[in-house]
Design a protein around this motif. Structure first.
Motif, PDB file in Angstrom:
ATOM      1  N   HIS A 120       0.825  -1.218   0.000  1.00  0.00           N
ATOM      2  CA  HIS A 120       0.000   0.000   0.000  1.00  0.00           C
ATOM      3  C   HIS A 120       0.852   1.259   0.000  1.00  0.00           C
ATOM      4  O   HIS A 120       0.338   2.360   0.134  1.00  0.00           O
ATOM      5  N   ASP A 121       2.176   1.095  -0.134  1.00  0.00           N
ATOM      6  CA  ASP A 121       3.075   2.256  -0.091  1.00  0.00           C
ATOM      7  C   ASP A 121       3.696   2.575  -1.453  1.00  0.00           C
ATOM      8  O   ASP A 121       4.718   3.276  -1.524  1.00  0.00           O
ATOM      9  N   GLY A 122       3.129   2.035  -2.501  1.00  0.00           N
ATOM     10  CA  GLY A 122       3.594   2.390  -3.843  1.00  0.00           C
ATOM     11  C   GLY A 122       4.718   1.524  -4.399  1.00  0.00           C
ATOM     12  O   GLY A 122       5.176   1.738  -5.513  1.00  0.00           O
ATOM     13  N   TYR A 123       5.182   0.530  -3.624  1.00  0.00           N
ATOM     14  CA  TYR A 123       6.218  -0.375  -4.157  1.00  0.00           C
ATOM     15  C   TYR A 123       5.539  -1.497  -4.945  1.00  0.00           C
ATOM     16  O   TYR A 123       4.389  -1.816  -4.718  1.00  0.00           O
ATOM     17  N   GLY A 124       6.313  -2.111  -5.835  1.00  0.00           N
ATOM     18  CA  GLY A 124       5.785  -3.231  -6.613  1.00  0.00           C
ATOM     19  C   GLY A 124       5.610  -2.862  -8.071  1.00  0.00           C
ATOM     20  O   GLY A 124       6.201  -1.884  -8.561  1.00  0.00           O
ATOM     21  N   LEU A 125       4.795  -3.643  -8.766  1.00  0.00           N
ATOM     22  CA  LEU A 125       4.624  -3.446 -10.214  1.00  0.00           C
ATOM     23  C   LEU A 125       3.953  -2.110 -10.518  1.00  0.00           C
ATOM     24  O   LEU A 125       2.910  -1.787  -9.953  1.00  0.00           O
ATOM     25  N   GLN A 126       4.589  -1.325 -11.385  1.00  0.00           N
ATOM     26  CA  GLN A 126       4.086   0.004 -11.741  1.00  0.00           C
ATOM     27  C   GLN A 126       3.412   0.014 -13.116  1.00  0.00           C
ATOM     28  O   GLN A 126       2.416   0.691 -13.318  1.00  0.00           O
ATOM     29  N   ASP A 127       4.009  -0.707 -14.065  1.00  0.00           N
ATOM     30  CA  ASP A 127       3.488  -0.648 -15.434  1.00  0.00           C
ATOM     31  C   ASP A 127       3.989  -1.861 -16.217  1.00  0.00           C
ATOM     32  O   ASP A 127       5.018  -2.450 -15.858  1.00  0.00           O
ATOM     33  N   GLU A 128       3.253  -2.211 -17.262  1.00  0.00           N
ATOM     34  CA  GLU A 128       3.663  -3.351 -18.093  1.00  0.00           C
ATOM     35  C   GLU A 128       3.303  -3.085 -19.538  1.00  0.00           C
ATOM     36  O   GLU A 128       2.339  -2.372 -19.830  1.00  0.00           O
ATOM     37  N   LEU A 129       4.098  -3.674 -20.421  1.00  0.00           N
ATOM     38  CA  LEU A 129       3.874  -3.536 -21.853  1.00  0.00           C
ATOM     39  C   LEU A 129       4.144  -4.912 -22.460  1.00  0.00           C
ATOM     40  O   LEU A 129       5.301  -5.285 -22.659  1.00  0.00           O
ATOM     41  N   LEU A 130       3.085  -5.680 -22.668  1.00  0.00           N
ATOM     42  CA  LEU A 130       3.255  -7.060 -23.149  1.00  0.00           C
ATOM     43  C   LEU A 130       2.788  -7.163 -24.595  1.00  0.00           C
ATOM     44  O   LEU A 130       1.781  -6.582 -24.968  1.00  0.00           O
ATOM     45  N   ARG A 131       3.517  -7.925 -25.386  1.00  0.00           N
ATOM     46  CA  ARG A 131       3.211  -8.045 -26.813  1.00  0.00           C
ATOM     47  C   ARG A 131       3.349  -9.496 -27.276  1.00  0.00           C
ATOM     48  O   ARG A 131       4.045 -10.300 -26.645  1.00  0.00           O
ATOM     49  N   SER A 132       2.711  -9.809 -28.424  1.00  0.00           N
ATOM     50  CA  SER A 132       2.929 -11.122 -29.047  1.00  0.00           C
ATOM     51  C   SER A 132       2.660 -11.019 -30.545  1.00  0.00           C
ATOM     52  O   SER A 132       1.958 -10.109 -30.990  1.00  0.00           O
ATOM     53  N   ASP A 133       3.238 -11.961 -31.306  1.00  0.00           N
ATOM     54  CA  ASP A 133       3.059 -11.965 -32.757  1.00  0.00           C
ATOM     55  C   ASP A 133       3.264 -13.382 -33.270  1.00  0.00           C
ATOM     56  O   ASP A 133       4.362 -13.942 -33.161  1.00  0.00           O
ATOM     57  N   GLY A 134       2.191 -13.945 -33.831  1.00  0.00           N
ATOM     58  CA  GLY A 134       2.186 -15.343 -34.296  1.00  0.00           C
ATOM     59  C   GLY A 134       3.143 -15.631 -35.442  1.00  0.00           C
ATOM     60  O   GLY A 134       3.363 -16.799 -35.781  1.00  0.00           O
ATOM     61  N   ILE A 135       3.738 -14.592 -36.001  1.00  0.00           N
ATOM     62  CA  ILE A 135       4.711 -14.807 -37.081  1.00  0.00           C
ATOM     63  C   ILE A 135       5.888 -15.655 -36.572  1.00  0.00           C
ATOM     64  O   ILE A 135       6.562 -16.349 -37.334  1.00  0.00           O
ATOM     65  N   GLY A 136       6.102 -15.605 -35.255  1.00  0.00           N
ATOM     66  CA  GLY A 136       7.261 -16.277 -34.668  1.00  0.00           C
ATOM     67  C   GLY A 136       7.190 -17.785 -34.665  1.00  0.00           C
ATOM     68  O   GLY A 136       8.201 -18.467 -34.458  1.00  0.00           O
TER      69      GLY A 136
END
Ligand code: UT7
Length: 331
Positions: free
Chosen positions: A174-190
């Motif tokens: 509750h003090d602001g520590y931990g995960l702040q933001d995420e940017l997840l991606r995927s592409d079936g070409i792989g």
């Protein structure tokens, strides 16, 4: 009510005893220590030996290491997620077995598969459960027995991978520590560039698929390398930008350990000093779902409360992403 952040509050890991060195690989395939070191940064990797031992064996050990270090009773855990690309067996969940074996009798459990990004995606999932307010203790384990799917006559893949497991505990903060933001991606070409052809629902196991060695990892390394370099650097740069972080604000880069050259390229784009880049690829190679928690385990003593860490990964599928996390404790 104050916002709930999902913080990592404990880490644990397990490394199999057997050390497979570049020198030993020289006896097995047409390669050499100099090539492996300059192209990948890897010197040695661990291999899990012994019949009947799968990814769950290492996941259990890593979890027990975490529980012991933290002095936590497993019955307090609400959810166990095993991030893995090498589940013990098809259908029966590895995480369910692990939860039972460690005594997490009040938890539900499931596996999460996103190739080398399994652990990074798992951080997102574990955090969402914590942020929802429904659960208080989520155990996220990354465990892969890569040696079970590698052809040790194929020099393109056998020099890269290793076996290991790492675990982290997510709890509300509750003090602001931990995960702040995420940017997840995927592409079936792989899908065509990093895969195992047989043993799934498209091409089930048969005597023919086994004799064709279609149960081993195939990787078009050059193509995967190109995508990895540009995509991992892109998301890492973007997550810094949208959180107004300069290179001075970032304390650590914890990047998937697939190739030192890919990590260096990402750090370069982020304008980070080498001293801020966590690296242990030389000791373990690419352990797929275990690379990120293994970094936390190895460097835990250096991480300070409030440190800004950027996690980044790239893997088969393709799957990739970056996570910005504020570290929640000092040792
Ligand atoms: O974690 C999931 C995501 N995976 C990755 O991020 C891995 C991405 N790819 C890579 O890390 C690199 O592509 C590899 C390490 C797999 C390969 O490095 P590379 O610099 O891309 O080498 P290459 O495949 O282009 O091969 C260069 C040369 C070739 O010989 P020629 O055609 O130039 O004569 C290969 O046959 O090196 C040869 N080679 C080797 N030589 C000695 C390939 N593997 C080996 C080897 N030892 N083990």
């Amino acid at each position: 009510m104050t916002k709930i952040n999902a913080a990592i509050t404990a880490v644990g890991c397990y490394l199999p005893e057997y050390v497979l060195t570049n020198k030993e690989l020289e006896q097995m395939v047409d390669t050499n220590d100099e090539w492996i070191t300059t192209r990948t940064g890897i010197k040695e990797r661990r291999i899990l030996k012994g019949a009947g031992k799968g990814s769950s064996y290492m996941a259990i050990k890593a979890s027990q290491n975490l529980l012991e270090k933290r002095g936590l009773n497993a019955t307090e855990i609400d959810l166990v997620i095993v991030a893995t690309a090498t589940a013990d067996m098809p259908v029966a969940s590895t995480a369910v077995y692990v939860a039972t074996e460690i005594g997490a009798t009040n938890a539900f459990a499931f596996d999460l598969q996103a190739a080398c990004s399994s652990f990074l995606y798992g951080m997102s999932v574990a955090s969402a459960y914590i942020e929802s307010g429904k659960y208080k203790k989520v155990l996220l384990i990354g465990s892969d027995k890569m040696s079970s799917i590698i052809d040790y006559t194929d020099r393109a893949t056998c020099i890269i991978f290793g076996d290991a497991a790492g675990a982290v505990l997510f709890e509300p903060n509750h003090d602001g520590y931990g995960l702040q933001d995420e940017l997840l991606r995927s592409d079936g070409i792989g899908r065509s560039y990093l895969k195992i052809d047989a043993g799934g629902s498209i091409l089930p196991a048969s005597a023919e698929t086994v004799s064709n060695k279609q149960h081993y990892v195939f990787q078009d390394g050059k193509t995967v390398f190109k995508y990895a370099v540009s995509n991992m650097a892109d998301v890492s740069e973007k997550i810094m930008e949208r959180n107004n972080l300069t290179h001075n604000d970032v304390n650590w880069l914890a990047a998937h350990q697939a190739n030192k050259r890919i990590i260096d390229a990402t750090a370069h784009r982020m304008k980070l000093d080498d001293s801020k880049v966590l690296i242990n690829i030389e000791k373990y190679g690419n352990t797929t779902s275990a690379t990120l928690p293994l970094l936390l385990c190895d460097f835990e003593d250096q991480l300070k409360k409030g440190d800004n860490i950027i996690f980044a990964s790239f893997g088969g599928g393709f799957t990739w992403g970056a996570i910005y996390l504020k570290w929640a404790y000092s040792k």
